[in-house]
Design a protein around this motif. Structure first.
Motif, PDB file in Angstrom:
ATOM      1  N   TYR A   1      36.591  52.294  27.550  1.00  0.00           N
ATOM      2  CA  TYR A   1      36.307  52.321  28.987  1.00  0.00           C
ATOM      3  C   TYR A   1      35.060  51.512  29.319  1.00  0.00           C
ATOM      4  O   TYR A   1      34.899  51.063  30.446  1.00  0.00           O
ATOM      5  CB  TYR A   1      36.142  53.766  29.484  1.00  0.00           C
ATOM      6  CG  TYR A   1      37.404  54.568  29.395  1.00  0.00           C
ATOM      7  CD1 TYR A   1      38.637  53.963  29.604  1.00  0.00           C
ATOM      8  CD2 TYR A   1      37.379  55.922  29.106  1.00  0.00           C
ATOM      9  CE1 TYR A   1      39.802  54.685  29.517  1.00  0.00           C
ATOM     10  CE2 TYR A   1      38.542  56.657  29.014  1.00  0.00           C
ATOM     11  CZ  TYR A   1      39.752  56.029  29.220  1.00  0.00           C
ATOM     12  OH  TYR A   1      40.908  56.747  29.125  1.00  0.00           O
ATOM     13  N   TYR A   2      34.206  51.322  28.330  1.00  0.00           N
ATOM     14  CA  TYR A   2      33.022  50.470  28.515  1.00  0.00           C
ATOM     15  C   TYR A   2      33.420  49.073  28.968  1.00  0.00           C
ATOM     16  O   TYR A   2      32.657  48.390  29.638  1.00  0.00           O
ATOM     17  CB  TYR A   2      32.272  50.329  27.184  1.00  0.00           C
ATOM     18  CG  TYR A   2      31.227  51.376  26.937  1.00  0.00           C
ATOM     19  CD1 TYR A   2      30.423  51.832  27.970  1.00  0.00           C
ATOM     20  CD2 TYR A   2      31.016  51.884  25.665  1.00  0.00           C
ATOM     21  CE1 TYR A   2      29.463  52.791  27.742  1.00  0.00           C
ATOM     22  CE2 TYR A   2      30.062  52.841  25.428  1.00  0.00           C
ATOM     23  CZ  TYR A   2      29.282  53.301  26.470  1.00  0.00           C
ATOM     24  OH  TYR A   2      28.332  54.239  26.235  1.00  0.00           O
TER      25      TYR A   2
ATOM     26  N   ILE B   1      35.983  48.129  30.833  1.00  0.00           N
ATOM     27  CA  ILE B   1      36.669  47.996  32.126  1.00  0.00           C
ATOM     28  C   ILE B   1      35.876  47.135  33.119  1.00  0.00           C
ATOM     29  O   ILE B   1      36.445  46.228  33.727  1.00  0.00           O
ATOM     30  CB  ILE B   1      37.007  49.379  32.708  1.00  0.00           C
ATOM     31  CG1 ILE B   1      38.120  50.021  31.879  1.00  0.00           C
ATOM     32  CG2 ILE B   1      37.445  49.275  34.164  1.00  0.00           C
ATOM     33  CD1 ILE B   1      38.475  51.428  32.290  1.00  0.00           C
ATOM     34  N   PRO B   2      34.563  47.369  33.294  1.00  0.00           N
ATOM     35  CA  PRO B   2      33.834  46.526  34.253  1.00  0.00           C
ATOM     36  C   PRO B   2      33.875  45.039  33.913  1.00  0.00           C
ATOM     37  O   PRO B   2      34.062  44.202  34.807  1.00  0.00           O
ATOM     38  CB  PRO B   2      32.401  47.052  34.173  1.00  0.00           C
ATOM     39  CG  PRO B   2      32.520  48.408  33.643  1.00  0.00           C
ATOM     40  CD  PRO B   2      33.699  48.410  32.734  1.00  0.00           C
TER      41      PRO B   2
ATOM     42  N   PHE C   1      35.837  48.321  43.489  1.00  0.00           N
ATOM     43  CA  PHE C   1      36.295  48.924  42.235  1.00  0.00           C
ATOM     44  C   PHE C   1      35.396  48.514  41.072  1.00  0.00           C
ATOM     45  O   PHE C   1      35.022  49.343  40.234  1.00  0.00           O
ATOM     46  CB  PHE C   1      37.738  48.506  41.957  1.00  0.00           C
ATOM     47  CG  PHE C   1      38.189  48.833  40.562  1.00  0.00           C
ATOM     48  CD1 PHE C   1      38.533  50.131  40.222  1.00  0.00           C
ATOM     49  CD2 PHE C   1      38.252  47.848  39.584  1.00  0.00           C
ATOM     50  CE1 PHE C   1      38.932  50.439  38.941  1.00  0.00           C
ATOM     51  CE2 PHE C   1      38.651  48.146  38.299  1.00  0.00           C
ATOM     52  CZ  PHE C   1      38.990  49.444  37.978  1.00  0.00           C
ATOM     53  N   ILE C   2      35.019  47.222  41.025  1.00  0.00           N
ATOM     54  CA  ILE C   2      34.192  46.745  39.912  1.00  0.00           C
ATOM     55  C   ILE C   2      32.820  47.410  39.942  1.00  0.00           C
ATOM     56  O   ILE C   2      32.318  47.880  38.915  1.00  0.00           O
ATOM     57  CB  ILE C   2      34.065  45.203  39.963  1.00  0.00           C
ATOM     58  CG1 ILE C   2      35.399  44.563  39.580  1.00  0.00           C
ATOM     59  CG2 ILE C   2      32.979  44.711  39.021  1.00  0.00           C
ATOM     60  CD1 ILE C   2      35.480  43.100  39.865  1.00  0.00           C
TER      61      ILE C   2
ATOM     62  N   ALA D   1      33.205  50.824  38.795  1.00  0.00           N
ATOM     63  CA  ALA D   1      33.438  50.879  37.352  1.00  0.00           C
ATOM     64  C   ALA D   1      32.139  50.692  36.589  1.00  0.00           C
ATOM     65  O   ALA D   1      31.876  51.380  35.600  1.00  0.00           O
ATOM     66  CB  ALA D   1      34.457  49.808  36.946  1.00  0.00           C
ATOM     67  N   PHE D   2      31.306  49.742  37.077  1.00  0.00           N
ATOM     68  CA  PHE D   2      30.016  49.527  36.418  1.00  0.00           C
ATOM     69  C   PHE D   2      29.179  50.795  36.469  1.00  0.00           C
ATOM     70  O   PHE D   2      28.548  51.182  35.491  1.00  0.00           O
ATOM     71  CB  PHE D   2      29.255  48.378  37.098  1.00  0.00           C
ATOM     72  CG  PHE D   2      29.451  47.058  36.421  1.00  0.00           C
ATOM     73  CD1 PHE D   2      28.928  46.826  35.166  1.00  0.00           C
ATOM     74  CD2 PHE D   2      30.169  46.051  37.038  1.00  0.00           C
ATOM     75  CE1 PHE D   2      29.107  45.608  34.528  1.00  0.00           C
ATOM     76  CE2 PHE D   2      30.368  44.828  36.416  1.00  0.00           C
ATOM     77  CZ  PHE D   2      29.832  44.609  35.160  1.00  0.00           C
TER      78      PHE D   2
ATOM     79  N   PHE E   1      31.010  53.697  34.194  1.00  0.00           N
ATOM     80  CA  PHE E   1      31.123  53.564  32.746  1.00  0.00           C
ATOM     81  C   PHE E   1      29.877  53.000  32.092  1.00  0.00           C
ATOM     82  O   PHE E   1      29.748  53.036  30.887  1.00  0.00           O
ATOM     83  CB  PHE E   1      32.324  52.681  32.398  1.00  0.00           C
ATOM     84  CG  PHE E   1      33.620  53.238  32.894  1.00  0.00           C
ATOM     85  CD1 PHE E   1      34.068  54.473  32.445  1.00  0.00           C
ATOM     86  CD2 PHE E   1      34.376  52.542  33.819  1.00  0.00           C
ATOM     87  CE1 PHE E   1      35.257  54.992  32.903  1.00  0.00           C
ATOM     88  CE2 PHE E   1      35.569  53.064  34.276  1.00  0.00           C
ATOM     89  CZ  PHE E   1      36.003  54.291  33.821  1.00  0.00           C
ATOM     90  N   TRP E   2      28.973  52.445  32.861  1.00  0.00           N
ATOM     91  CA  TRP E   2      27.800  51.826  32.260  1.00  0.00           C
ATOM     92  C   TRP E   2      26.510  52.548  32.600  1.00  0.00           C
ATOM     93  O   TRP E   2      25.465  51.943  32.657  1.00  0.00           O
ATOM     94  CB  TRP E   2      27.698  50.355  32.685  1.00  0.00           C
ATOM     95  CG  TRP E   2      28.554  49.473  31.846  1.00  0.00           C
ATOM     96  CD1 TRP E   2      29.713  49.820  31.227  1.00  0.00           C
ATOM     97  CD2 TRP E   2      28.327  48.111  31.503  1.00  0.00           C
ATOM     98  NE1 TRP E   2      30.226  48.762  30.543  1.00  0.00           N
ATOM     99  CE2 TRP E   2      29.403  47.702  30.691  1.00  0.00           C
ATOM    100  CE3 TRP E   2      27.321  47.194  31.816  1.00  0.00           C
ATOM    101  CZ2 TRP E   2      29.490  46.410  30.183  1.00  0.00           C
ATOM    102  CZ3 TRP E   2      27.427  45.910  31.313  1.00  0.00           C
ATOM    103  CH2 TRP E   2      28.499  45.528  30.508  1.00  0.00           C
TER     104      TRP E   2
END
Lengths: 186, 133
Positions: A155-156, A158-159, B30-31, B34-35, B38-39
């Motif tokens: 999942y890391y 995905i971005p 979305f991006i 997501a960042f 997940f980050w």
């Protein structure tokens, strides 16, 4: 009996017919488009990539072009044939790379199938390209998650893949748009 | 040919890109999401020291402390300071563990294989990493 056989063999030799496959216009379209798509795919496979999976996907320009210029059926054939032919040429048939490519293409085609039903007054190839490239990477990531790396750590990625999908989807869509405009076909 | 031509329903929009802008906007959102999802790197609060295959102990990062471990190769010194941890010195040849410097995010790890010492930052939740799969 013997003479009959001889006669039959003779007849067979005499009337040897050339097998002619009747090709339709659709076949010709598919063949032409696939040839270009395979060529682009091969060129792309030579290019270095910063990380596995981040590729421009320039062959999708042809898929999208086929959707607009011809029909969805043509585009479907082109996309699937391209995946099979490229993997055979590169020697990756049935390897993980091929499976990823196929799953990405299938999901991307499925998305396109619904996306072309959107009002074409507001949606150009650019939007469709972005949608299909997101679907492409989603298909690949789903397969990676359930088959290749069954662990949540992917999942890391995905971005990163999302950013690449947006960027390359946009560029590919723009190229398709200009191509269609240039050919002034529609 | 004529039949095929008739099937074409898709047209190129001449000036309207409303749909496209919408798609691009949604993907951008979305991006970004997501960042963020997940980050996000969490600052850890505890360092776990593993020595010769066993947990040597958990130490809070909010203290100044030096831990000295005598292994097969010699003495490894772990330093804890300002919410971070590092290998201050190690007896091994390559000094990989020392050169990686300070760590303070959950899931980060320093490992010294010759001396069988490893340290890992722990937080509230266990972060994903490829080592504990």
């Amino acid at each position: 009996m013997r003479s009959a056989l001889k006669y039959w063999a003779n007849q067979k030799l005499m009337t040897r017919s050339i097998i002619k496959i009747k090709t339709t216009l659709l076949d010709h379209q598919i063949a032409q488009m696939s040839a270009i798509a395979i060529g682009l795919s091969l060129i792309e496979s030579v290019l270095p990539s910063p990380m596995p999976g981040v590729k421009p996907g320039i062959a999708n320009i042809i898929t999208l072009y086929a959707v607009y210029r011809f029909s969805f059926k043509t585009a479907m054939w082109v996309s699937v044939l391209r995946v099979f032919a490229t993997s055979l040429i590169l020697g990756q048939f049935l390897s993980p790379a091929f499976m990823l490519s196929l799953s990405g293409s299938v999901l991307s085609l499925l998305t396109l199938y619904f996306a072309i039903k959107l009002p074409s007054k507001f949606f150009s190839p650019v939007g469709l390209s972005v949608l299909s490239s997101f679907a492409h990477i989603a298909g690949q990531l789903i397969l990676v998650r359930i088959w290749l790396i069954p662990h949540a750590s992917i999942y890391y990625l995905i971005p990163i893949y999302g950013t690449a999908a947006l960027l390359f989807g946009f560029i590919n869509g723009w190229i398709t748009y200009r191509l269609l405009q240039h050919h002034n076909s529609i | 040919m004529a039949i095929l031509r008739k099937k074409i329903t898709l047209k190129l929009p001449t000036k309207f890109f409303i749909g496209d802008s919408l798609i691009v906007l949604i993907s951008l959102i979305f991006i970004v999401f997501a960042f963020k999802a997940f980050w996000h790197f969490e600052t850890g609060s505890v360092v776990q020291v593993n020595f010769q295959g066993k947990t040597y102990g958990n130490f809070s990062l909010f203290q100044d402390k030096k831990i000295s471990l005598m292994g097969k190769e010699g003495e490894s010194i772990i330093e804890i300071k300002d919410g971070r941890a590092r290998f201050k010195s190690a007896p091994c040849k390559n000094q990989y563990c020392v050169q990686q410097g300070w760590i303070h995010f959950t899931g980060q790890m320093l490992i010294c294989i010759p001396n069988e010492v490893s340290i890992e930052i722990l937080g509230k939740s266990k972060a994903y990493d490829s080592l504990n799969y």
